[in-house]
Design a protein around this motif. Structure first.
Motif, PDB file in Angstrom:
ATOM      1  N   GLU A   1       0.857  -1.193   0.000  1.00 51.27           N
ATOM      2  CA  GLU A   1       0.000   0.000   0.000  1.00 51.27           C
ATOM      3  C   GLU A   1       0.888   1.237   0.000  1.00 51.27           C
TER       4      GLU A   1
ATOM      5  N   GLU B   1      -8.966  -6.278   0.872  1.00 46.42           N
ATOM      6  CA  GLU B   1      -8.838  -5.375   2.011  1.00 46.42           C
ATOM      7  C   GLU B   1      -9.948  -5.631   3.024  1.00 46.42           C
TER       8      GLU B   1
ATOM      9  N   GLN C   1      -8.808  -6.548   6.861  1.00 51.96           N
ATOM     10  CA  GLN C   1      -9.203  -5.666   7.957  1.00 51.96           C
ATOM     11  C   GLN C   1     -10.229  -6.334   8.867  1.00 51.96           C
TER      12      GLN C   1
ATOM     13  N   SER D   1      -2.620  -5.576   6.520  1.00 54.59           N
ATOM     14  CA  SER D   1      -3.303  -4.314   6.268  1.00 54.59           C
ATOM     15  C   SER D   1      -2.483  -3.192   6.894  1.00 54.59           C
TER      16      SER D   1
ATOM     17  N   ASP E   1      -3.273  -0.271   7.832  1.00 55.75           N
ATOM     18  CA  ASP E   1      -3.944   0.340   8.982  1.00 55.75           C
ATOM     19  C   ASP E   1      -3.681  -0.459  10.254  1.00 55.75           C
ATOM     20  N   TYR E   2      -3.786  -1.768  10.159  1.00 55.92           N
ATOM     21  CA  TYR E   2      -3.586  -2.601  11.347  1.00 55.92           C
ATOM     22  C   TYR E   2      -2.103  -2.790  11.665  1.00 55.92           C
TER      23      TYR E   2
ATOM     24  N   TRP F   1       0.185  -0.669  11.820  1.00 52.78           N
ATOM     25  CA  TRP F   1       0.638   0.369  12.747  1.00 52.78           C
ATOM     26  C   TRP F   1       0.311  -0.004  14.185  1.00 52.78           C
ATOM     27  N   ARG F   2      -0.773  -0.730  14.398  1.00 53.73           N
ATOM     28  CA  ARG F   2      -1.085  -1.177  15.758  1.00 53.73           C
ATOM     29  C   ARG F   2      -0.022  -2.159  16.248  1.00 53.73           C
TER      30      ARG F   2
ATOM     31  N   ASP G   1      -7.513   6.356  14.575  1.00 59.36           N
ATOM     32  CA  ASP G   1      -8.063   5.010  14.441  1.00 59.36           C
ATOM     33  C   ASP G   1      -9.134   4.806  15.515  1.00 59.36           C
TER      34      ASP G   1
ATOM     35  N   GLY H   1     -11.516   9.839  12.904  1.00 60.72           N
ATOM     36  CA  GLY H   1     -11.579   8.492  12.345  1.00 60.72           C
ATOM     37  C   GLY H   1     -12.986   8.038  12.036  1.00 60.72           C
TER      38      GLY H   1
ATOM     39  N   ARG I   1     -13.152   5.240   9.449  1.00 60.91           N
ATOM     40  CA  ARG I   1     -12.805   3.908   9.946  1.00 60.91           C
ATOM     41  C   ARG I   1     -13.922   3.327  10.806  1.00 60.91           C
TER      42      ARG I   1
END
Length: 723
Positions: A359, A418, A422, A429, A431-432, A434-435, A445, A478, A481
């Motif tokens: 991504e 995606e 997710q 993913s 986005d995830y 980064w967690r 988020d 967010g 999201r």
């Protein structure tokens, strides 16, 4: 290989009050000997204690960092206390900053231990060692050019040397040890962690003292590291010179027994189970099998030291509770293994996550060869990070990031869903990811646990409670999201919960803010969420809820978006329709009624082009063109400059990529306004003047050209009819 039943299935309970973290400190209790080193240590201690040969010996325990050398030395040291004839002494070379301090401290340490262990009638053996050390230390200072006061210190050296030679002192000490029946065993650990100068000083000490009878030395270090450190000063000044020097010092070379691989694996599993228990997480059967496969194939073969196993166990015990139900637990367990087994690889994931997820966002640099360069980067990195195990590390990596499988095969990122990644909170993913990397929920988020609590409220709470929980979340950053996550969860919602969700989202549409330049706006996603929620209902209930939603949806533009999503979508088949044509007509009339009511007190024409176009279109679909034309005529008569906002949505830009007015746009706009009314507004605002060159002026002038052409055509037709 560890047995399969050692892979976690259900987190085992540990007694209340027991610390889940595994200590990395060296062990002294044989009962805690997971890696079966104590028998080896016991044999070594017995050999040292029972030696009859008085000559000194130096024993090396060779092992890499983290393999458990210190624990083995502690076991030997503790076992030697069983023997009355042995004085075990632990000397720490880390505490001393220079060679002289090291020498003096060594003899002082030995002397102190001997003071506690034995006394003769006339003198202590410890005093002899202490005296010997003082002389040796002062000679070392003089020999290495340290500045001395020419009076006191030099005279002191002369006094001691004139009294008795160093050799006589050494023999006297040996005689005293022999008569007392004592053997001294000195332990030196972590020599491989000293810097080059410090390591060289330690070996000078050993060379100086290793000829004491009845004294043995047990050293623990990585032979390769130390050889490189001390080799610079001897022979050719290389690593081989270091090995040659060690051969002169060390009489017995022993390799640390290899840690049992099964025990290493079990230590990891215990840590995983404790972490799962603390976090309140249970692996599903599918997750259990997934972790088993990765653990046995990729993690166990790379485990080679107790320290790695302990670090991994402690890491998951710390991280998993922080991210419980916020990430996929299997992915987290595997990513933590990468942190310790392949630290370079883990650091690269942190530095360039887009390479692993594929991504790249709006970064269009090097678009043509980005995939190929990513493959080259990863291939080179795996060689550095894993060496001979690079293929195994690559398979582990592609298990975590499936889109890399095709990249390694064909230099092209593979397709992925995606929605799937997710929904399952996968590390693949971005986005995830980064967690996983931050051990937290990044700003902007939405916590998955907050979503869970909201959905639980839909199932159990009253309307007011649900609205309060929803509003607390929708007002946060967010929003996109949040709505996206609710959409994914709505697939599994009971119909009753889906109905509540649709009603509350519609009622609070005004809470949803637009995002500048976003391709998909949160309010459009919210309208889609309402459609998907309503589609889960059956029969007449679906229609009744849709009517209520369209009555309550705010702002009115949101009601229009909801209605648009209730229509059949492009490319859909009849089976996908959620309403009949007749029901859709009724729903359209309801929204048109709301628009007409709004238009009775305010202008429909907005500065937002999409807003204007959708409202006018829906009103026209529900009530026909005339009410719409009447409203537009009244607005333009009162405020002619509003024509600029009105005409903007009908530009040909969307169809052709160039701003202007074409025939398609002309035919569309005259559904909402009489062309004469529009021409009057253009003329009164000066848009038709030759000086008008901006986008709106161009649209107006091109509209006027088409209008004149249409008028001329109409006149021609009229003439033909007369003739």
């Amino acid at each position: 290989m560890p047995k399969k039943d050692r892979v976690p299935h259900i987190a085992r309970a540990i007694p209340e009050g027991i610390e889940p973290f595994v200590s990395d400190s060296p062990l002294t209790d044989p009962q805690l000997d997971r890696f079966r080193r104590f028998p080896f240590a016991e044999r070594l201690a017995n050999t040292l204690a029972q030696r009859r040969d008085p000559t000194s010996t130096v024993i090396l325990i060779n092992g890499k960092w983290g393999e458990g050398k210190t624990t083995l030395l502690q076991y030997v040291h503790a076992t030697l206390y069983r023997f009355d004839n042995v004085v075990p002494i632990w000397f720490n070379p880390w505490r001393f900053s220079d060679e002289t301090s090291l020498l003096l401290s060594f003899f002082a340490t030995v002397a102190s231990a001997l003071d506690r262990s034995n006394k003769t009638k006339k003198e202590k053996i410890g005093d002899l060692f202490r005296d010997y050390g003082a002389v040796v230390g002062e000679i070392a200072v003089e020999a290495y050019g340290v500045k001395l006061s020419t009076g006191k210190v030099v005279s002191k050296i002369g006094e001691k040397l004139s009294t008795v030679s160093l050799e006589d002192k050494r023999k006297h000490i040996a005689d005293m040890l022999g008569k007392s029946g004592k053997r001294i065993v000195v332990f030196l650990d972590d020599i491989d962690r000293l810097d080059r100068i410090e390591a060289q000083a330690v070996f000078k000490l050993l060379k100086l003292t290793a000829n004491f009878e009845h004294v043995s030395y047990v050293l623990a270090f990585d032979r390769d590291v130390v050889a490189a450190a001390i080799g610079e000063q001897f022979g050719q000044g290389d690593k081989q010179a270091g090995y040659d020097y060690l051969e002169k010092i060390v009489q017995v070379n022993l390799d640390l027994p290899v840690a049992d691989r099964d025990a290493l694996a079990q230590l990891c599993i215990d840590g995983v189970n404790d972490a799962l228990r603390i976090a309140g997480v249970s692996l599903t059967p599918d997750q259990n099998r997934e972790f088993q496969l990765a653990f046995l194939q990729y993690i166990v073969p790379a485990l080679n030291t107790p320290r790695l196993a302990k670090l991994y166990a402690n890491s998951v015990a710390f991280v998993l509770p922080l991210l419980a139900r916020e990430v996929n637990p299997v992915d987290l367990l595997i990513l933590e293994a990468i942190r310790f087994l392949y630290p370079l690889l883990h650091q690269d994931i942190r530095t360039a996550p887009q390479i692993y997820t594929g991504e790249f966002g709006w970064d269009l640099s090097h678009l043509s060869d980005r995939d190929a360069s990513s493959k080259q980067h990863l291939t080179q990195l795996l060689e550095r990070a894993a060496g001979p195990g690079s293929k195994r590390a690559q398979r582990l990596l592609t298990d975590l990031f499936p889109q890399l499988q095709q990249l390694f095969r064909s230099s092209k990122y593979g397709e992925r869903s995606e929605e799937h990644t997710q929904r399952d909170q996968r590390v693949s993913s971005l986005d995830y990811l980064w967690r996983y990397l931050t051990c937290s929920i990044p700003a902007g988020d939405i916590s998955d646990q907050e979503i869970d609590h909201l959905l639980q409220a839909f199932a159990m709470s009253s309307g007011g409670d649900i609205e309060a929980k929803y509003c607390d979340l929708i007002r946060l950053e967010g929003q996109t999201r949040l709505i996206t996550k609710l959409r994914r969860r709505s697939e599994d919602m009971p119909a009753q919960c889906a109905e509540k969700l649709a009603r509350i989202v519609a009622k609070h549409g005004s809470e949803i803010q637009g995002i500048p330049d976003a391709i998909v706006q949160p309010i459009a996603l919210a309208a889609l969420l309402i459609r998907e929620s309503i589609s889960r209902l059956e029969g007449t209930r679906r229609y009744d809820v849709a009517m209520d939603v369209l009555r309550s949806a705010e702002p009115i533009f949101f009601a229009v978006l909801c209605l648009d999503w209730m229509r059949p979508q492009r490319g859909s088949v009849a089976a996908d329709a959620i309403f009949s044509t007749a029901d859709l007509s009724k729903l359209t009339v309801l929204v048109a009624d709301r628009i007409a009511l709004h238009a009775s007190t305010a202008s429909i024409i907005s500065q937002e082009p999409e807003y204007t176009a959708r409202l006018l279109t829906t009103w026209q679909q529900g009530h026909g063109s005339q009410p719409v034309k009447d409203h537009v005529r009244g607005v333009l008569a009162a405020e002619p400059t509003a024509v600029e906002q009105f005409i903007r949505p009908f530009s040909s830009f969307v169809r052709t990529g160039m701003s202007g007015m074409d025939q398609v746009g002309y035919d569309l706009v005259i559904k909402f306004v009489d062309p004469d009314v529009l021409m009057t507004a253009f003329e009164s605002t000066g848009l038709l003047g030759s000086a008008g060159t901006d986008g709106i002026a161009r649209i107006a002038q091109q509209f006027a050209a088409i209008y004149q052409s249409e008028q001329a055509r109409a006149r021609d037709i009229k003439v033909e009819k007369r003739s």
